[in-house]
Design an enzyme around this catalytic site. Structure first.
Site, short mmCIF file in Angstrom:
data_model
loop_
_atom_site.label_atom_id
_atom_site.label_comp_id
_atom_site.label_asym_id
_atom_site.label_seq_id
_atom_site.Cartn_x
_atom_site.Cartn_y
_atom_site.Cartn_z
N GLU A 3 -0.49 10.68 13.67
CA GLU A 3 0.30 9.46 13.44
C GLU A 3 -0.53 8.51 12.61
O GLU A 3 -1.74 8.43 12.79
CB GLU A 3 0.61 8.77 14.78
CG GLU A 3 1.48 9.57 15.70
CD GLU A 3 1.53 8.96 17.11
OE1 GLU A 3 1.22 7.77 17.27
OE2 GLU A 3 1.88 9.71 18.03
N LYS B 184 -2.30 5.22 11.65
CA LYS B 184 -2.83 4.13 12.48
C LYS B 184 -2.44 2.83 11.79
O LYS B 184 -2.98 2.46 10.75
CB LYS B 184 -4.35 4.24 12.61
CG LYS B 184 -4.93 3.24 13.57
CD LYS B 184 -6.37 3.60 13.89
CE LYS B 184 -6.95 2.72 14.98
NZ LYS B 184 -6.97 1.31 14.63
N ASP C 269 -2.16 -1.01 11.05
CA ASP C 269 -3.16 -2.05 11.23
C ASP C 269 -2.52 -3.36 11.68
O ASP C 269 -2.17 -4.22 10.88
CB ASP C 269 -3.92 -2.26 9.90
CG ASP C 269 -5.24 -2.95 10.12
OD1 ASP C 269 -5.64 -3.10 11.30
OD2 ASP C 269 -5.87 -3.34 9.12
N TYR D 151 4.74 3.64 19.63
CA TYR D 151 4.11 4.96 19.57
C TYR D 151 3.77 5.57 20.94
O TYR D 151 3.21 6.66 20.99
CB TYR D 151 2.85 4.94 18.69
CG TYR D 151 1.86 3.84 19.05
CD1 TYR D 151 1.17 3.85 20.26
CD2 TYR D 151 1.61 2.81 18.16
CE1 TYR D 151 0.29 2.85 20.58
CE2 TYR D 151 0.72 1.80 18.46
CZ TYR D 151 0.06 1.83 19.68
OH TYR D 151 -0.82 0.84 19.99
N LYS E 85 -10.92 6.81 10.86
CA LYS E 85 -10.82 5.56 10.10
C LYS E 85 -11.14 5.81 8.63
O LYS E 85 -12.20 6.34 8.31
CB LYS E 85 -11.82 4.53 10.65
CG LYS E 85 -11.58 4.18 12.10
CD LYS E 85 -10.51 3.14 12.26
CE LYS E 85 -11.06 1.79 11.96
NZ LYS E 85 -10.95 0.81 13.00
N CYS F 24 -7.18 -31.78 -16.61
CA CYS F 24 -6.31 -30.62 -16.46
C CYS F 24 -6.54 -29.65 -17.62
O CYS F 24 -6.56 -30.08 -18.78
CB CYS F 24 -4.86 -31.09 -16.44
SG CYS F 24 -3.66 -29.76 -16.61
N CYS G 154 -3.24 -30.14 -19.94
CA CYS G 154 -2.84 -31.39 -20.61
C CYS G 154 -3.97 -32.39 -20.72
O CYS G 154 -3.82 -33.44 -21.34
CB CYS G 154 -1.64 -32.01 -19.90
SG CYS G 154 -2.07 -32.72 -18.30
N CYS H 236 -3.15 -31.60 -10.93
CA CYS H 236 -2.97 -32.37 -12.14
C CYS H 236 -1.97 -33.47 -11.81
O CYS H 236 -0.89 -33.18 -11.30
CB CYS H 236 -2.45 -31.47 -13.25
SG CYS H 236 -1.82 -32.39 -14.65
N CYS I 278 3.02 -32.78 -17.34
CA CYS I 278 2.08 -31.76 -17.82
C CYS I 278 2.88 -30.54 -18.30
O CYS I 278 3.70 -30.00 -17.55
CB CYS I 278 1.15 -31.36 -16.69
SG CYS I 278 0.17 -29.89 -17.01
#
Ligand code: IVH
Length: 694
Positions: free
Chosen positions: A117, A119, A121, A226, A314, A408, A411, A426, A431
């Site tokens: 199966e 695994k 996470d 599971y 793993k 920025c 601009c 900004c 802008c």
């Protein structure tokens, strides 16, 4: 439906609605095979919610309306697991798997079948059902005592609230956050200047640890079941059969399960998933191998911490070194300036990556990342590319530390950092980069859907000062369009038609297109349905907003603030004057569920199929159809069964029939000029081009 006048009638209708909704909920969330459009489903749910609020004592905990999350809790209550929730021993290489197999065979003989199966996470959860109804959900905790998180687990759409049989039993599984939900959550957090979750597991755990179930309800979590926990009923005698039995009761069970009769086959299987797993729409960190026969499992027994009949292989987290060639700054719709690492392209967890978000200035300084550094990159939770660290030992002295510019990058206006926030913004509302992003968002497919108005035209329109905001689009003349570089008669006509046509869009498109911070595609639709018109939404108080499912206090505040700003009010008035519809039109075809993840270049690289709808037809030779579908979904696309106006790509294998004909006629009649038909080889070539490895 006849009018409901008595409580008895309401009770009957509620029972019918619950059954219909549960049925469609399962089709959508468990079987991945919806039978009705989203709009019809929403209508059933609204009817149920309305009846339950007229007759509050008919509302029960197993009602699908309760998925939105009830009252917040003061704290979590502890629950003792009657059967301890064990963990698994890990193997990091094939030798350790072979050793495990030898120990198993020494214990119970050579005739052993193994179930493999994936695994998943996420985090382990336990679900208890009494008489077929979900009564309790808990975390693993230390394995002996966990926490009662029933209110949060109830909000997870693929957890059945009622089983197909009235059984009393406990099941165990993994709660996880699918990739698309994780990407969406992190980009929202970034928008708010909050630190992103490191991986989907942390995001899932964080969501289930919230005391307010409405938060969990919005996070798009899911589970795979599971195993059995404590059971009084008789159950099958093999793990592989238990999984099938659980699926029959209505539980979501991972389909990628295989039974093998020897360890060599298992190792092949593990090998074959090394890359393939990156194309799943959720994160996996290994492969679990379990002895299939439950009698043999009992014979083998358990150690203090883990069973002797199962082990987790793993996969190593992939990390690669590359050179950081630059740090690019992008100015988003709201003016937030985000740094992106640009590096020499590398293969990582299934795709080619060349960029990773660096989030903010502090992040770069904390990690002391300098342009020219050799950096280690990985994918957070196997999905989002990130810079882990710089390799200081490899510095030559030519590396350049990062410095946020005073102005920025687009601009030149002053950048401002709010006291608590991590992001620089900004301050110039005019802008050009911000306007460009706002316009692009407004015209995008999920918003007003103005065909053909790509980035390149928006750029030119801005430069020629023909538009300054989205309302200006509606005043463009043919002559103005024709003054643009490379614009022809036909394109100009198409654009004008597209602009004109979008005025008739239903409210949710406009709402999403306005780009109100935190209001995504789904929230926009909920708001449109709830308020029916922009005027009533604008008049809403924050408390009216938080009363709605999917709307949390922060979104409510953001909406309120937006509609009370003079700038937004003027803009809306000008859109209204231009004849833009501001009402919800229920006949609008239902929204695609994939929420737009924005135009963030990192996200676009991770999820290249975002917003695209695919149909697969005919027989595919080199590829497995289910795998291809899963891969498309894992990259943000959607796969549907039939060719419609929503379809973007038809992948036509050999002996393709009516779907191909329909696609061809949609293209020929001009109804769907952007639909693309690809044969299998074209499709594969395209995948390669995108760096989507198989
Ligand atoms: S079986 C006694 N099967 O991995 C056996 N666990 O490292 C209990 N997990 O706590 C676990 N996918 O959270 C099992 N298909 C799967 C799994 C799985 C993910 C998680 C689970 C467990 C952890 C052990």
């Amino acid at each position: 439906m006849t009018a409901i006048s008595s409580k008895q009638q309401a009770a009957n209708r509620i029972a019918v609605l619950k059954a219909i909704i549960s049925y469609h909920n399962r089709n959508y969330y468990v079987l991945d095979n919806p039978e009705i459009p989203d709009g019809d489903f929403d209508a059933l749910m609204r009817e149920l919610v309305a009846l339950e609020s007229t007759f509050p004592d008919l509302r029960t905990e197993d009602s699908p309306s309760q998925r939105v999350g009830g009252e917040a809790l003061a704290g979590f209550v502890k629950v003792k697991h009657r059967v301890p929730m064990l963990s698994l021993a890990n193997a990091y290489n094939f030798q350790e798997m072979l050793d495990f197999d030898r120990r198993v065979r020494a214990g119970v003989g050579d005739a052993v079948n193994y179930v493999c199966e994936l695994k998943i996470d996420g985090l382990a959860v336990s679900l208890t059902y009494e008489q077929g109804r979900l009564v309790r959900g808990a975390t693993r905790g230390d394995g002996e005592v966990g926490e009662d998180i029933t209110a949060n687990l109830r909000t997870i759409r693929n957890i059945p609230l009622v089983l197909s049989e009235p059984l009393t039993l406990e099941v165990r599984g993994e709660a996880y956050m699918p990739n698309h939900a994780f990407v969406r959550l992190n980009s929202q957090r970034e928008e708010l200047g909050e630190s992103p979750f490191a991986n989907p597991r942390n995001a899932a755990a964080g969501s289930l640890r919230q005391l307010d179930p409405k938060v969990a309800a919005r996070r798009g979590l899911a589970v795979f079941i599971y195993a059995l926990g404590e059971t009084a009923v008789s159950t099958p005698s093999r793990q592989s059969e238990v999984l099938q039995w659980l699926a029959g009761l209505g539980f979501p069970v991972n389909p990628e399960t295989k039974v093998y009769s020897n360890i060599e086959q298992v190792l092949n299987h593990i090998e074959s998933w090394t890359q393939r797993r990156h194309h799943l729409p959720y994160a996996t960190d290994g492969m679990v191998m379990k002895v299939d026969d439950l009698q043999l499992q009992r014979q083998l027994g358990v150690t203090v911490k883990s069973p002797r009949w199962a082990i987790a292989y793993k996969y190593a987290a992939e990390q690669t070194e590359t050179i950081l060639t630059g740090i690019e700054l992008t100015v988003g719709r709201t003016g937030a300036v985000t740094p992106t690492a640009v590096f020499n392209p590398v293969q990582l967890a299934g795709t080619t990556v060349s960029r990773a978000s660096l989030h903010n200035e502090d992040y770069i300084h904390e990690k002391d990342i300098r342009v020219g550094d050799t950096i280690v990159v990985q994918k957070a939770g196997e999905i989002i590319p990130e810079v882990v660290r710089s390799i200081v030992e490899l510095r030559t002295g030519d590396e350049v530390p990062f410095r946020m510019p005073d102005g920025c990058p687009e601009c030149g206006e002053r950048l401002y950092r709010e006291p608590e926030a991590a992001a620089w913004r900004c301050v110039n509302p005019t802008c050009p980069a911000q306007i460009q992003e706002r316009l692009a968002h407004f015209v995008s497919r999920a918003a007003m859907n103005i065909d053909g108005l790509g980035e390149r035209w928006i750029h030119q329109l801005l430069r020629a000062e023909l538009v300054r905001d989205v309302a200006d689009l509606f005043h463009l003349s043919r002559e103005q369009l024709l003054s643009l570089d490379r614009m022809g008669e036909k394109l100009a006509t198409n654009l004008l038609t597209g602009i004109d046509r979008c005025k008739g869009n239903s409210l949710e498109r406009l709402l999403f297109g306005l780009g109100i911070p935190l209001v995504g595609e789904k929230a926009a639709k909920t708001l449109a349905i709830q308020f029916q018109s922009l005027d009533s939404l604008m008049a809403a108080e924050q408390t009216d907003l938080t009363a709605i499912r999917d709307v949390g206090p922060r979104m409510a505040e953001s909406i309120h603030e937006y509609f009370h700003s003079p700038g937004a009010q003027q803009l809306i008035q000008r859109l209204r004057d231009a004849g833009v519809n501001m009402h919800y039109l229920s006949s609008e075809p239902s929204f695609r569920r994939t929420e737009a993840v924005g135009r963030n270049p990192v996200v676009a690289e991770m999820l290249p199929f975002t917003g695209m709808t695919f149909v697969l037809t005919g027989s595919l030779v080199a590829m497995d159809r289910r795998e291809v579908a899963a891969m498309i979904e894992s990259f943000g696309g959607k796969v549907t069964d039939s060719v419609s106006k929503q379809t973007d790509i038809l992948v036509a294998g050999e002996k393709a029939g009516s779907k191909l004909t329909r696609a061809q006629s949609l293209i020929a009649s001009g109804q769907q000029p952007h639909l693309k038909i690809l044969n299998e080889a074209d499709f594969q070539a395209w995948l390669e081009e995108l760096g989507v490895q198989r």
